[in-house]
Scaffold this motif. Sequence first.
Motif, PDB file in Angstrom:
ATOM      1  N   THR A 164       0.828  -1.205   0.000  1.00  0.00           N
ATOM      2  CA  THR A 164       0.000   0.000   0.000  1.00  0.00           C
ATOM      3  C   THR A 164       0.862   1.254   0.000  1.00  0.00           C
ATOM      4  OG1 THR A 164      -1.749  -1.161   1.194  1.00  0.00           O
ATOM      5  CG2 THR A 164      -1.806   1.236   1.256  1.00  0.00           C
ATOM      6  N   ALA A 165       1.879   1.277   0.851  1.00  0.00           N
ATOM      7  CA  ALA A 165       2.764   2.436   0.913  1.00  0.00           C
ATOM      8  C   ALA A 165       3.478   2.657  -0.416  1.00  0.00           C
ATOM      9  CB  ALA A 165       3.782   2.251   2.034  1.00  0.00           C
ATOM     10  N   GLY A 166       3.839   1.559  -1.099  1.00  0.00           N
ATOM     11  CA  GLY A 166       4.504   1.684  -2.389  1.00  0.00           C
ATOM     12  C   GLY A 166       3.625   2.351  -3.427  1.00  0.00           C
ATOM     13  N   LEU A 167       2.339   2.008  -3.432  1.00  0.00           N
ATOM     14  CA  LEU A 167       1.417   2.646  -4.378  1.00  0.00           C
ATOM     15  C   LEU A 167       1.316   4.145  -4.116  1.00  0.00           C
ATOM     16  CD1 LEU A 167      -1.503   0.034  -4.464  1.00  0.00           C
ATOM     17  CD2 LEU A 167       0.155   0.496  -6.275  1.00  0.00           C
ATOM     18  N   ILE A 168       1.119   4.502  -2.851  1.00  0.00           N
ATOM     19  CA  ILE A 168       0.942   5.924  -2.518  1.00  0.00           C
ATOM     20  C   ILE A 168       2.227   6.706  -2.813  1.00  0.00           C
ATOM     21  CG2 ILE A 168       0.477   7.560  -0.660  1.00  0.00           C
ATOM     22  CD1 ILE A 168      -1.211   5.381   0.667  1.00  0.00           C
ATOM     23  N   LEU A 169       3.372   6.191  -2.348  1.00  0.00           N
ATOM     24  CA  LEU A 169       4.639   6.883  -2.583  1.00  0.00           C
ATOM     25  C   LEU A 169       4.926   7.023  -4.067  1.00  0.00           C
ATOM     26  CD1 LEU A 169       7.042   5.464   0.142  1.00  0.00           C
ATOM     27  CD2 LEU A 169       6.454   7.855  -0.226  1.00  0.00           C
ATOM     28  N   SER A 170       4.691   5.947  -4.816  1.00  0.00           N
ATOM     29  CA  SER A 170       4.937   5.996  -6.249  1.00  0.00           C
ATOM     30  C   SER A 170       4.039   7.025  -6.919  1.00  0.00           C
ATOM     31  CB  SER A 170       4.715   4.614  -6.863  1.00  0.00           C
ATOM     32  OG  SER A 170       4.988   4.625  -8.242  1.00  0.00           O
ATOM     33  N   GLY A 171       2.765   7.064  -6.509  1.00  0.00           N
ATOM     34  CA  GLY A 171       1.865   8.055  -7.077  1.00  0.00           C
ATOM     35  C   GLY A 171       2.321   9.478  -6.795  1.00  0.00           C
ATOM     36  N   LEU A 172       2.788   9.720  -5.552  1.00  0.00           N
ATOM     37  CA  LEU A 172       3.254  11.059  -5.194  1.00  0.00           C
ATOM     38  C   LEU A 172       4.564  11.415  -5.893  1.00  0.00           C
ATOM     39  CD1 LEU A 172       2.519  10.955  -1.354  1.00  0.00           C
ATOM     40  CD2 LEU A 172       1.369  12.416  -3.025  1.00  0.00           C
ATOM     41  N   LEU A 173       5.519  10.476  -5.866  1.00  0.00           N
ATOM     42  CA  LEU A 173       6.835  10.766  -6.414  1.00  0.00           C
ATOM     43  C   LEU A 173       6.813  10.874  -7.933  1.00  0.00           C
ATOM     44  CD1 LEU A 173       8.990   8.420  -4.148  1.00  0.00           C
ATOM     45  CD2 LEU A 173       8.805  10.905  -4.011  1.00  0.00           C
ATOM     46  N   THR A 174       6.002  10.054  -8.599  1.00  0.00           N
ATOM     47  CA  THR A 174       5.945  10.106 -10.051  1.00  0.00           C
ATOM     48  C   THR A 174       5.369  11.424 -10.541  1.00  0.00           C
ATOM     49  OG1 THR A 174       5.648   7.701 -10.087  1.00  0.00           O
ATOM     50  CG2 THR A 174       5.148   8.861 -12.119  1.00  0.00           C
ATOM     51  N   THR A 175       4.540  12.051  -9.719  1.00  0.00           N
ATOM     52  CA  THR A 175       4.035  13.376 -10.075  1.00  0.00           C
ATOM     53  C   THR A 175       5.183  14.371 -10.228  1.00  0.00           C
ATOM     54  OG1 THR A 175       1.997  12.919  -8.850  1.00  0.00           O
ATOM     55  CG2 THR A 175       2.450  15.214  -9.384  1.00  0.00           C
ATOM     56  N   VAL A 176       6.240  14.191  -9.433  1.00  0.00           N
ATOM     57  CA  VAL A 176       7.439  15.038  -9.531  1.00  0.00           C
ATOM     58  C   VAL A 176       8.367  14.514 -10.625  1.00  0.00           C
ATOM     59  CG1 VAL A 176       9.420  15.960  -8.273  1.00  0.00           C
ATOM     60  CG2 VAL A 176       7.239  15.580  -7.093  1.00  0.00           C
ATOM     61  N   GLY A 177       8.577  13.206 -10.630  1.00  0.00           N
ATOM     62  CA  GLY A 177       9.454  12.565 -11.611  1.00  0.00           C
ATOM     63  C   GLY A 177       9.626  11.104 -11.263  1.00  0.00           C
ATOM     64  N   TRP A 178       9.557  10.224 -12.272  1.00  0.00           N
ATOM     65  CA  TRP A 178       9.586   8.787 -11.999  1.00  0.00           C
ATOM     66  C   TRP A 178      10.916   8.338 -11.398  1.00  0.00           C
ATOM     67  CZ3 TRP A 178      13.437   6.096 -14.349  1.00  0.00           C
ATOM     68  CH2 TRP A 178      13.985   6.614 -15.532  1.00  0.00           C
ATOM     69  N   ARG A 179      11.993   9.093 -11.613  1.00  0.00           N
ATOM     70  CA  ARG A 179      13.290   8.687 -11.062  1.00  0.00           C
ATOM     71  C   ARG A 179      13.278   8.638  -9.533  1.00  0.00           C
ATOM     72  NH1 ARG A 179      17.147   8.350 -14.838  1.00  0.00           N
ATOM     73  NH2 ARG A 179      16.766   9.412 -16.820  1.00  0.00           N
ATOM     74  N   TRP A 180      12.421   9.448  -8.926  1.00  0.00           N
ATOM     75  CA  TRP A 180      12.358   9.439  -7.472  1.00  0.00           C
ATOM     76  C   TRP A 180      11.887   8.097  -6.926  1.00  0.00           C
ATOM     77  CZ3 TRP A 180      14.754  12.876  -4.644  1.00  0.00           C
ATOM     78  CH2 TRP A 180      15.034  14.131  -5.198  1.00  0.00           C
ATOM     79  N   THR A 181      11.148   7.332  -7.732  1.00  0.00           N
ATOM     80  CA  THR A 181      10.724   6.009  -7.276  1.00  0.00           C
ATOM     81  C   THR A 181      11.924   5.060  -7.165  1.00  0.00           C
ATOM     82  OG1 THR A 181      10.246   5.237  -9.533  1.00  0.00           O
ATOM     83  CG2 THR A 181       8.455   6.298  -8.330  1.00  0.00           C
ATOM     84  N   PHE A 182      12.992   5.355  -7.928  1.00  0.00           N
ATOM     85  CA  PHE A 182      14.210   4.568  -7.822  1.00  0.00           C
ATOM     86  C   PHE A 182      15.078   5.021  -6.660  1.00  0.00           C
ATOM     87  CE2 PHE A 182      13.263   3.073 -12.037  1.00  0.00           C
ATOM     88  CZ  PHE A 182      13.903   1.843 -12.129  1.00  0.00           C
ATOM     89  N   VAL A 183      15.191   6.346  -6.477  1.00  0.00           N
ATOM     90  CA  VAL A 183      16.204   6.858  -5.560  1.00  0.00           C
ATOM     91  C   VAL A 183      15.764   6.875  -4.101  1.00  0.00           C
ATOM     92  CG1 VAL A 183      15.573   9.312  -5.646  1.00  0.00           C
ATOM     93  CG2 VAL A 183      17.982   8.646  -5.357  1.00  0.00           C
ATOM     94  N   PHE A 184      14.440   6.986  -3.832  1.00  0.00           N
ATOM     95  CA  PHE A 184      14.041   7.216  -2.436  1.00  0.00           C
ATOM     96  C   PHE A 184      14.425   6.091  -1.475  1.00  0.00           C
ATOM     97  CE2 PHE A 184      10.349   4.556  -3.295  1.00  0.00           C
ATOM     98  CZ  PHE A 184      10.073   4.001  -2.064  1.00  0.00           C
ATOM     99  N   PRO A 185      14.487   4.793  -1.906  1.00  0.00           N
ATOM    100  CA  PRO A 185      14.873   3.775  -0.909  1.00  0.00           C
ATOM    101  C   PRO A 185      16.314   3.893  -0.440  1.00  0.00           C
ATOM    102  CG  PRO A 185      13.785   2.774  -2.817  1.00  0.00           C
ATOM    103  CD  PRO A 185      14.130   4.171  -3.190  1.00  0.00           C
ATOM    104  N   ALA A 186      17.208   4.481  -1.275  1.00  0.00           N
ATOM    105  CA  ALA A 186      18.634   4.448  -0.962  1.00  0.00           C
ATOM    106  C   ALA A 186      18.975   5.096   0.383  1.00  0.00           C
ATOM    107  CB  ALA A 186      19.431   5.100  -2.093  1.00  0.00           C
ATOM    108  N   PRO A 187      18.579   6.347   0.640  1.00  0.00           N
ATOM    109  CA  PRO A 187      18.932   6.927   1.951  1.00  0.00           C
ATOM    110  C   PRO A 187      18.272   6.214   3.120  1.00  0.00           C
ATOM    111  CG  PRO A 187      17.459   8.388   0.731  1.00  0.00           C
ATOM    112  CD  PRO A 187      17.900   7.329  -0.225  1.00  0.00           C
TER     113      PRO A 187
END
Length: 474
Positions: A164-187
């Motif tokens: 569920t969290a992945g869907l919401i985060l992906s929806g929010l981050l993709t609005t800014v840019g899909w690359r954020w769906t890749f980078v956010f887990p790293a930190p």
Amino acid sequence: MNPATNAQASLGPPVAGRWDLRLWGLLSVLAGNMLIDAIEVSAMIVALPSTGRDLGLPPTGSQWLITGFAVGFGGLTLFGGRLVELLGRRRVYLCALLGFAAASLAGAVSDEPVVLVAARVLKGFFAALTAPTGLAIIASAFPPGRDRDRAVSVYAFFGGAGFTAGLILSGLLTTVGWRWTFVFPAPVVLVLFAFAARLVPGDRPVPKAPRHFGVGGALALTGALLCLVQGIVSVPRHGWTDVRTTGPLGLAVLLTAALVAAERTAPRPLIRGRLLRNRTLVRSMAGAAALNGVNLGLLLILTTRLQDGLGWSPLRTALAFLPASAPLAVTALFSRRLIARYGTARLIALGALGPAAGGALCLRHPVPGSYVTDVLPTMLLLGAGFVLAFPALNTQATSRLTAVDRPAGVGLYQSAVQISAAVVPALAAALTAGRSDDRPALWLVTAVSLAGVVAGVRGLRARPGRTETPSTGE
């Protein structure tokens, strides 16, 4: 004193009913990492159309960002279990966290589809190392009984909430840019690593097993999956007779034969033959594979239709999918009570009907006109199916395994679930490529869900009225 020794000494012998700050910290790290692993399963679903448009990829190309993770997870789960056995939980867990963060960053900065897919495959492999290893660490650090059950419930809750969290985060981050769906887990993973280095206990001394890693079998299985998916998605563009289709499919067959040969001659095979003769385990594998494959296949079909066909935003699409995933997160802490009261067989059979009915409802309106009438009922049925069947399938899978066979059995079960997550979405993408009608793909996922119904009914016939209680992992 090194961190492993320090962590083990500070934890001390577990005492029932008493959790000190370090135990709470350990559980927080393990559950947090489980959350990230689960987020990765769904993170690319609603980001897929945006990523495909930006990179110029058709659905058969962009689907690799979903199936690549599943290939890495499913193809290398058994190999990961062997690594943990021979190298130790702590060492493998910490290395996997660092590898996961590195793969996330590599995918975020690349424009090459091959690099993005490779990053997803690697993240799947590292998740295959951390998810079951986290559960094993809980089993060793928490006292058996109520304390361990509580810890496992929290761990399962974060796993259920992750999708569920992945869907919401992906929806929010993709609005800014899909690359954020890749980078956010790293930190996040790097922070978890810093705490894990202090809190994850070292392994207790065990007799050394023969150091056979099973690299040949692992590579053959993963290669066969990669070739199978590539062959499937090549059909719409090149046809069945083109070498770009027959080549990967033929290589998948050869690699499967190599896997069988390697396992038969291995001193310690990754796949134990006696596990495949355990009907309870095999039935659970079939039911869970059908449930997971149908879920991802349907979401792939609908996210493409809603965003590319109807112009929905990624966030709106993510919110539309919540009824399919949120119920499992909400009920995760109560699933053991449900199983104890009604037994696994009845819950699995009843839960399998939900996805089948959901797929059939989608066939009425392949192009949704109204969310309330054409999408929401299917999402609710998917959610109900997961609430009823998925925890019961996890419990049933290990209910007839000895303590010696349980780790290998769990690995085989998880492999089947992830292999389905690779193959069914690939088939769905191939059947929707270049079409305005999604009915062939919807017929596919409905047929897969019916296979899950058959597995559930067979479970009822095998042990009518029997109640199987959940394992505590002892």
